[in-house]
Write a protein that holds these residues in place. Structure first.
Motif, PDB file in Angstrom:
ATOM      1  N   THR A  92      41.189 -46.533 -43.039  1.00  0.00           N
ATOM      2  CA  THR A  92      40.118 -45.744 -42.435  1.00  0.00           C
ATOM      3  C   THR A  92      38.751 -46.309 -42.796  1.00  0.00           C
ATOM      4  N   THR A  93      37.843 -46.293 -41.833  1.00  0.00           N
ATOM      5  CA  THR A  93      36.466 -46.697 -42.070  1.00  0.00           C
ATOM      6  C   THR A  93      35.527 -45.615 -41.543  1.00  0.00           C
ATOM      7  N   THR A  94      34.282 -45.651 -41.962  1.00  0.00           N
ATOM      8  CA  THR A  94      33.344 -44.636 -41.497  1.00  0.00           C
ATOM      9  C   THR A  94      32.902 -44.920 -40.066  1.00  0.00           C
ATOM     10  N   LEU A  95      32.552 -43.863 -39.366  1.00  0.00           N
ATOM     11  CA  LEU A  95      31.960 -43.999 -38.042  1.00  0.00           C
ATOM     12  C   LEU A  95      30.451 -43.990 -38.254  1.00  0.00           C
ATOM     13  N   ASN A  96      29.830 -45.136 -38.058  1.00  0.00           N
ATOM     14  CA  ASN A  96      28.404 -45.297 -38.360  1.00  0.00           C
ATOM     15  C   ASN A  96      27.563 -45.115 -37.097  1.00  0.00           C
ATOM     16  N   TYR A  97      26.649 -44.190 -37.166  1.00  0.00           N
ATOM     17  CA  TYR A  97      25.862 -43.827 -35.983  1.00  0.00           C
ATOM     18  C   TYR A  97      24.575 -44.647 -35.906  1.00  0.00           C
ATOM     19  N   TYR A  98      24.756 -45.956 -35.704  1.00  0.00           N
ATOM     20  CA  TYR A  98      23.629 -46.858 -35.495  1.00  0.00           C
ATOM     21  C   TYR A  98      23.579 -47.262 -34.021  1.00  0.00           C
ATOM     22  N   PRO A  99      22.393 -47.407 -33.458  1.00  0.00           N
ATOM     23  CA  PRO A  99      22.284 -47.746 -32.026  1.00  0.00           C
ATOM     24  C   PRO A  99      23.046 -49.007 -31.630  1.00  0.00           C
ATOM     25  N   HIS A 100      23.008 -50.051 -32.485  1.00  0.00           N
ATOM     26  CA  HIS A 100      23.644 -51.306 -32.084  1.00  0.00           C
ATOM     27  C   HIS A 100      25.170 -51.210 -32.057  1.00  0.00           C
ATOM     28  N   LEU A 101      25.738 -50.181 -32.698  1.00  0.00           N
ATOM     29  CA  LEU A 101      27.187 -50.005 -32.673  1.00  0.00           C
ATOM     30  C   LEU A 101      27.635 -49.183 -31.469  1.00  0.00           C
ATOM     31  N   PHE A 102      26.696 -48.539 -30.811  1.00  0.00           N
ATOM     32  CA  PHE A 102      26.994 -47.795 -29.582  1.00  0.00           C
ATOM     33  C   PHE A 102      26.611 -48.698 -28.401  1.00  0.00           C
ATOM     34  N   TYR A 103      27.452 -49.719 -28.203  1.00  0.00           N
ATOM     35  CA  TYR A 103      27.077 -50.823 -27.326  1.00  0.00           C
ATOM     36  C   TYR A 103      27.535 -50.652 -25.880  1.00  0.00           C
ATOM     37  N   TYR A 104      28.295 -49.589 -25.604  1.00  0.00           N
ATOM     38  CA  TYR A 104      28.686 -49.373 -24.213  1.00  0.00           C
ATOM     39  C   TYR A 104      27.469 -48.933 -23.395  1.00  0.00           C
ATOM     40  N   PRO A 105      27.504 -49.159 -22.093  1.00  0.00           N
ATOM     41  CA  PRO A 105      26.403 -48.683 -21.245  1.00  0.00           C
ATOM     42  C   PRO A 105      26.242 -47.171 -21.363  1.00  0.00           C
ATOM     43  N   GLU A 106      25.044 -46.724 -21.173  1.00  0.00           N
ATOM     44  CA  GLU A 106      24.719 -45.299 -21.313  1.00  0.00           C
ATOM     45  C   GLU A 106      25.672 -44.417 -20.502  1.00  0.00           C
ATOM     46  N   GLU A 107      25.983 -44.842 -19.288  1.00  0.00           N
ATOM     47  CA  GLU A 107      26.798 -44.001 -18.406  1.00  0.00           C
ATOM     48  C   GLU A 107      28.252 -43.874 -18.864  1.00  0.00           C
ATOM     49  N   ASP A 108      28.688 -44.728 -19.785  1.00  0.00           N
ATOM     50  CA  ASP A 108      30.057 -44.645 -20.296  1.00  0.00           C
ATOM     51  C   ASP A 108      30.236 -43.522 -21.314  1.00  0.00           C
ATOM     52  N   TYR A 109      29.154 -43.031 -21.861  1.00  0.00           N
ATOM     53  CA  TYR A 109      29.248 -41.947 -22.846  1.00  0.00           C
ATOM     54  C   TYR A 109      29.305 -40.628 -22.081  1.00  0.00           C
ATOM     55  N   LYS A 110      30.536 -40.238 -21.753  1.00  0.00           N
ATOM     56  CA  LYS A 110      30.763 -39.104 -20.874  1.00  0.00           C
ATOM     57  C   LYS A 110      31.196 -37.881 -21.660  1.00  0.00           C
ATOM     58  N   LEU A 111      30.632 -36.759 -21.308  1.00  0.00           N
ATOM     59  CA  LEU A 111      30.918 -35.509 -22.004  1.00  0.00           C
ATOM     60  C   LEU A 111      32.404 -35.177 -21.990  1.00  0.00           C
ATOM     61  N   GLU A 112      33.070 -35.393 -20.874  1.00  0.00           N
ATOM     62  CA  GLU A 112      34.464 -34.981 -20.717  1.00  0.00           C
ATOM     63  C   GLU A 112      35.463 -36.079 -21.058  1.00  0.00           C
ATOM     64  N   VAL A 136      36.986 -43.241 -38.475  1.00  0.00           N
ATOM     65  CA  VAL A 136      37.940 -43.692 -37.459  1.00  0.00           C
ATOM     66  C   VAL A 136      38.943 -44.618 -38.148  1.00  0.00           C
ATOM     67  N   PRO A 137      40.125 -44.817 -37.571  1.00  0.00           N
ATOM     68  CA  PRO A 137      41.055 -45.799 -38.125  1.00  0.00           C
ATOM     69  C   PRO A 137      40.445 -47.196 -38.102  1.00  0.00           C
ATOM     70  N   LEU A 138      40.802 -47.999 -39.102  1.00  0.00           N
ATOM     71  CA  LEU A 138      40.388 -49.389 -39.090  1.00  0.00           C
ATOM     72  C   LEU A 138      40.892 -50.069 -37.816  1.00  0.00           C
ATOM     73  N   GLU A 139      40.146 -51.036 -37.349  1.00  0.00           N
ATOM     74  CA  GLU A 139      40.529 -51.738 -36.127  1.00  0.00           C
ATOM     75  C   GLU A 139      41.939 -52.301 -36.250  1.00  0.00           C
ATOM     76  N   GLY A 140      42.767 -51.988 -35.286  1.00  0.00           N
ATOM     77  CA  GLY A 140      44.130 -52.488 -35.271  1.00  0.00           C
ATOM     78  C   GLY A 140      45.120 -51.618 -36.016  1.00  0.00           C
ATOM     79  N   SER A 141      44.660 -50.553 -36.660  1.00  0.00           N
ATOM     80  CA  SER A 141      45.558 -49.698 -37.424  1.00  0.00           C
ATOM     81  C   SER A 141      45.880 -48.426 -36.652  1.00  0.00           C
ATOM     82  N   SER A 142      47.114 -48.002 -36.754  1.00  0.00           N
ATOM     83  CA  SER A 142      47.530 -46.729 -36.161  1.00  0.00           C
ATOM     84  C   SER A 142      47.738 -45.663 -37.235  1.00  0.00           C
ATOM     85  N   LEU A 143      47.374 -45.997 -38.487  1.00  0.00           N
ATOM     86  CA  LEU A 143      47.650 -45.101 -39.608  1.00  0.00           C
ATOM     87  C   LEU A 143      46.384 -44.518 -40.225  1.00  0.00           C
ATOM     88  N   GLY A 144      45.243 -44.751 -39.605  1.00  0.00           N
ATOM     89  CA  GLY A 144      43.993 -44.257 -40.165  1.00  0.00           C
ATOM     90  C   GLY A 144      43.784 -42.772 -39.922  1.00  0.00           C
TER      91      GLY A 144
END
Length: 268
Positions: A92-112, A136-144
């Motif tokens: 498990t790793t932390t979910l870091n709320y930095y702008p550069h880590l939210f790299y998807y286009p604005e419209e991809d962040y959908k409420l539903e 969130v689980p570490l990248e590639g892990s299903s056990l996080g």
């Protein structure tokens, strides 16, 4: 593990949201991890006094996901962990709320459909009102594990890979609650106690990355994950390694939590 014991004892008490108390307990846990060499002290990303500025968090994208003022206020103040290869909890790793880590286009962040951008573990679902994913689980892990903080009442749900409560207890409209919610402060304080009592142990893995090992009982225990070369005795609070990377048996003692570095002594 003892975190569950500590939190179950506190679960009957009335839960309430206290931002500063929760952040203090998370900070204590990260700082203790840094003393075990699991993460480096410099990898703890503290918020500035007064909280992070708007430009330091992905504010508009969080709004699109339904984050309210209380949720965003918490994001402004909680510490993050910057390590890319050292977990803060097993797989498990932390979910870091930095702008550069939210790299998807604005419209991809959908409420539903928060899962589309990796912000929620269930497909075609929205983040419930007041719930903040902290890990969130570490990248590639299903056990996080997903740490889900409820800012409505100060409780935390640790959603791991397995159901840890009776199926009939899981709310029909909240399938993400795969474990019982507990007060967040008690949860992170319990994790600190797990580290101190060696119920959780950060360890180097033979493949040159770090893991956090969890004890399942109080016997000398050989972990299959470490190919039987790491053995832990919780009776005398020592860690014994027979490692292909070390010349001889090494004993690690819990004074790591006092000195900030593991004191290794060759065994016989």
């Amino acid at each position: 593990m003892s975190a569950e014991t500590a939190t179950s004892q506190s679960a009957s008490a009335a839960s309430s949201y206290d931002r500063d108390a929760i952040i203090a307990s998370i900070t204590r846990y990260y700082e203790l991890l840094s003393k075990t060499v699991s993460i480096k002290p410099a990898e703890i990303g503290y918020a500035r006094k007064g909280g992070r500025f708007d430009k330091s968090i992905p504010l508009s994208k969080l709004r699109r996901l339904g984050f309210n003022d209380r949720m965003i206020d918490f994001i402004r103040h909680v510490p993050f962990c910057h390590s890319n290869d050292r977990p803060v909890f097993p797989d498990t790793t932390t979910l870091n709320y930095y702008p550069h880590l939210f790299y998807y286009p604005e419209e991809d962040y959908k409420l539903e459909d928060a899962d589309m951008t990796g912000m929620w573990p269930i497909e075609d679902s929205r983040i419930p009102e007041g719930i903040i994913p902290l890990s969130v689980p570490l990248e590639g892990s299903s056990l996080g594990t997903w740490w889900m903080l409820d800012t409505n009442n100060g409780e935390l749900t640790a959603r791991g890979p397995y159901l840890t409560r009776p199926f009939e207890e899981v709310p029909e409209d909240e399938e993400w609650r795969s474990s019982r919610p507990v007060p967040a402060v008690a949860y992170f304080d319990g994790l600190c106690q797990d580290l101190i009592s060696l119920q959780m142990i950060p360890l180097p893995h033979p493949s040159d990355h770090w893991m956090i090992w969890e004890a399942r009982d109080d016997e000398i225990y050989a972990s299959d994950t470490f190919m039987s070369w790491a053995k832990v005795s919780l009776h005398d609070s020592t860690i014994h390694f027979v490692s292909p990377h070390l010349p001889s048996l090494v004993v690690f003692s819990p004074n790591v939590y006092e000195t900030g570095w593991i004191n290794a002594t060759p065994g016989s």
